[in-house]
Scaffold this motif. Structure first.
Motif, PDB file in Angstrom:
ATOM      1  N   LEU A 115     -21.159 -23.388  27.177  1.00 57.75           N
ATOM      2  CA  LEU A 115     -19.946 -24.129  26.821  1.00 57.75           C
ATOM      3  C   LEU A 115     -20.253 -25.575  26.493  1.00 57.75           C
ATOM      4  N   LEU A 116     -21.178 -26.175  27.232  1.00 55.77           N
ATOM      5  CA  LEU A 116     -21.442 -27.599  27.085  1.00 55.77           C
ATOM      6  C   LEU A 116     -22.573 -27.899  26.108  1.00 55.77           C
ATOM      7  N   SER A 117     -23.310 -26.898  25.714  1.00 58.80           N
ATOM      8  CA  SER A 117     -24.390 -27.092  24.751  1.00 58.80           C
ATOM      9  C   SER A 117     -23.893 -26.761  23.348  1.00 58.80           C
ATOM     10  N   ASP A 118     -24.772 -26.891  22.369  1.00 55.35           N
ATOM     11  CA  ASP A 118     -24.358 -26.557  21.006  1.00 55.35           C
ATOM     12  C   ASP A 118     -24.395 -25.051  20.738  1.00 55.35           C
ATOM     13  N   ARG A 119     -24.720 -24.253  21.732  1.00 55.16           N
ATOM     14  CA  ARG A 119     -24.727 -22.800  21.531  1.00 55.16           C
ATOM     15  C   ARG A 119     -23.320 -22.243  21.354  1.00 55.16           C
ATOM     16  N   SER A 120     -22.330 -22.985  21.782  1.00 56.45           N
ATOM     17  CA  SER A 120     -20.944 -22.526  21.617  1.00 56.45           C
ATOM     18  C   SER A 120     -20.324 -22.994  20.298  1.00 56.45           C
ATOM     19  N   TRP A 121     -21.045 -23.766  19.527  1.00 57.66           N
ATOM     20  CA  TRP A 121     -20.444 -24.348  18.328  1.00 57.66           C
ATOM     21  C   TRP A 121     -20.087 -23.317  17.267  1.00 57.66           C
ATOM     22  N   ALA A 122     -20.765 -22.186  17.259  1.00 61.63           N
ATOM     23  CA  ALA A 122     -20.417 -21.144  16.288  1.00 61.63           C
ATOM     24  C   ALA A 122     -18.978 -20.680  16.478  1.00 61.63           C
ATOM     25  N   VAL A 123     -18.489 -20.765  17.710  1.00 63.16           N
ATOM     26  CA  VAL A 123     -17.106 -20.374  17.994  1.00 63.16           C
ATOM     27  C   VAL A 123     -16.136 -21.410  17.446  1.00 63.16           C
ATOM     28  N   SER A 124     -16.315 -22.663  17.825  1.00 61.30           N
ATOM     29  CA  SER A 124     -15.363 -23.699  17.408  1.00 61.30           C
ATOM     30  C   SER A 124     -15.528 -24.084  15.936  1.00 61.30           C
TER      31      SER A 124
END
Length: 209
Positions: A115-124
């Motif tokens: 959630l806090l890393s850029d690994r979640s950026w594909a979602v947002s």
């Protein structure tokens, strides 16, 4: 999974990142879902201040990478609770103190929180395919919490609804309105469930008439 279980088509409720995934699902597999209630999908591309929102999101990642989970979560809470567009006033603030939110500030050295890393950026970073969603037989309802105000996920919900030619449907409580106090900030799960059932029942009546 819907196909493998032979369970479709299904009614679906999804919230936050799950709502983003659900929008992608029905664009790709339109026959699998009859009604989707997508609650506060955090979609940055639909915002008028998308570039500033990306900068705010990068600030969360940077705080996490530089100072650990507590600093990252404090930055995440501030970002997602900020009212209105991300202006110069937002970026002029000093780094938030994790203790303000009851979060420990110690850095344990781990950096595996998606959630806090850029690994979640594909979602947002996902942008809904409005044409594909308009062509699908799925009834799509974009929902927003009445208590979310003008904060990040309320703005993304309203903008997503507008992209799809609708008005966001107001649900009780906040971004976690379906949760009780066991999970932190208490929502209104009974009222939330009643509203969800109301929408699903209305959709079922409409499809059978």
């Amino acid at each position: 999974m819907i196909e493998a279980l032979g369970a479709g088509p299904v009614e679906m409720f999804a919230s936050s990142g799950g709502a983003v995934t659900a929008l992608a699902l029905i664009a790709a597999c339109p026959g699998d879902v009859t009604t989707l209630v997508a609650h506060e999908p955090p979609l940055i591309p639909v915002l008028p201040d998308a570039r500033a929102a990306e900068r705010a999101r990068a600030g969360v990642r940077d705080a996490y990478e530089d100072r650990g989970w507590g600093a990252g979560m404090a930055a995440f809470i501030r970002m997602t609770s900020w009212e209105g567009e991300f202006t110069g006033d937002y970026f002029a603030q000093p780094a938030p103190d994790p203790a303000t939110f009851g979060i420990p500030a110690e850095d344990d050295g781990s950096r595996d929180d998606p959630l806090l890393s850029d690994r979640s950026w594909a979602v947002s970073d996902y942008r809904p395919d409005a044409e594909a969603l308009a062509a699908t037989p799925t009834r799509v309802v974009i929902a927003v919490g009445e208590e979310t105000g003008d904060a990040f996920t309320a703005r993304t919900a309203v903008a997503t609804a507008e992209l799809l030619g609708q008005t966001a449907t107001v649900f009780p409580s906040n971004h976690g309105g379906f949760l009780d106090g066991e999970f932190g900030h208490a929502g209104q799960p009974e009222a939330f469930a009643h509203k969800l059932r109301e929408i699903l029942d209305a959709a079922a009546r409409r499809s059978s008439s």
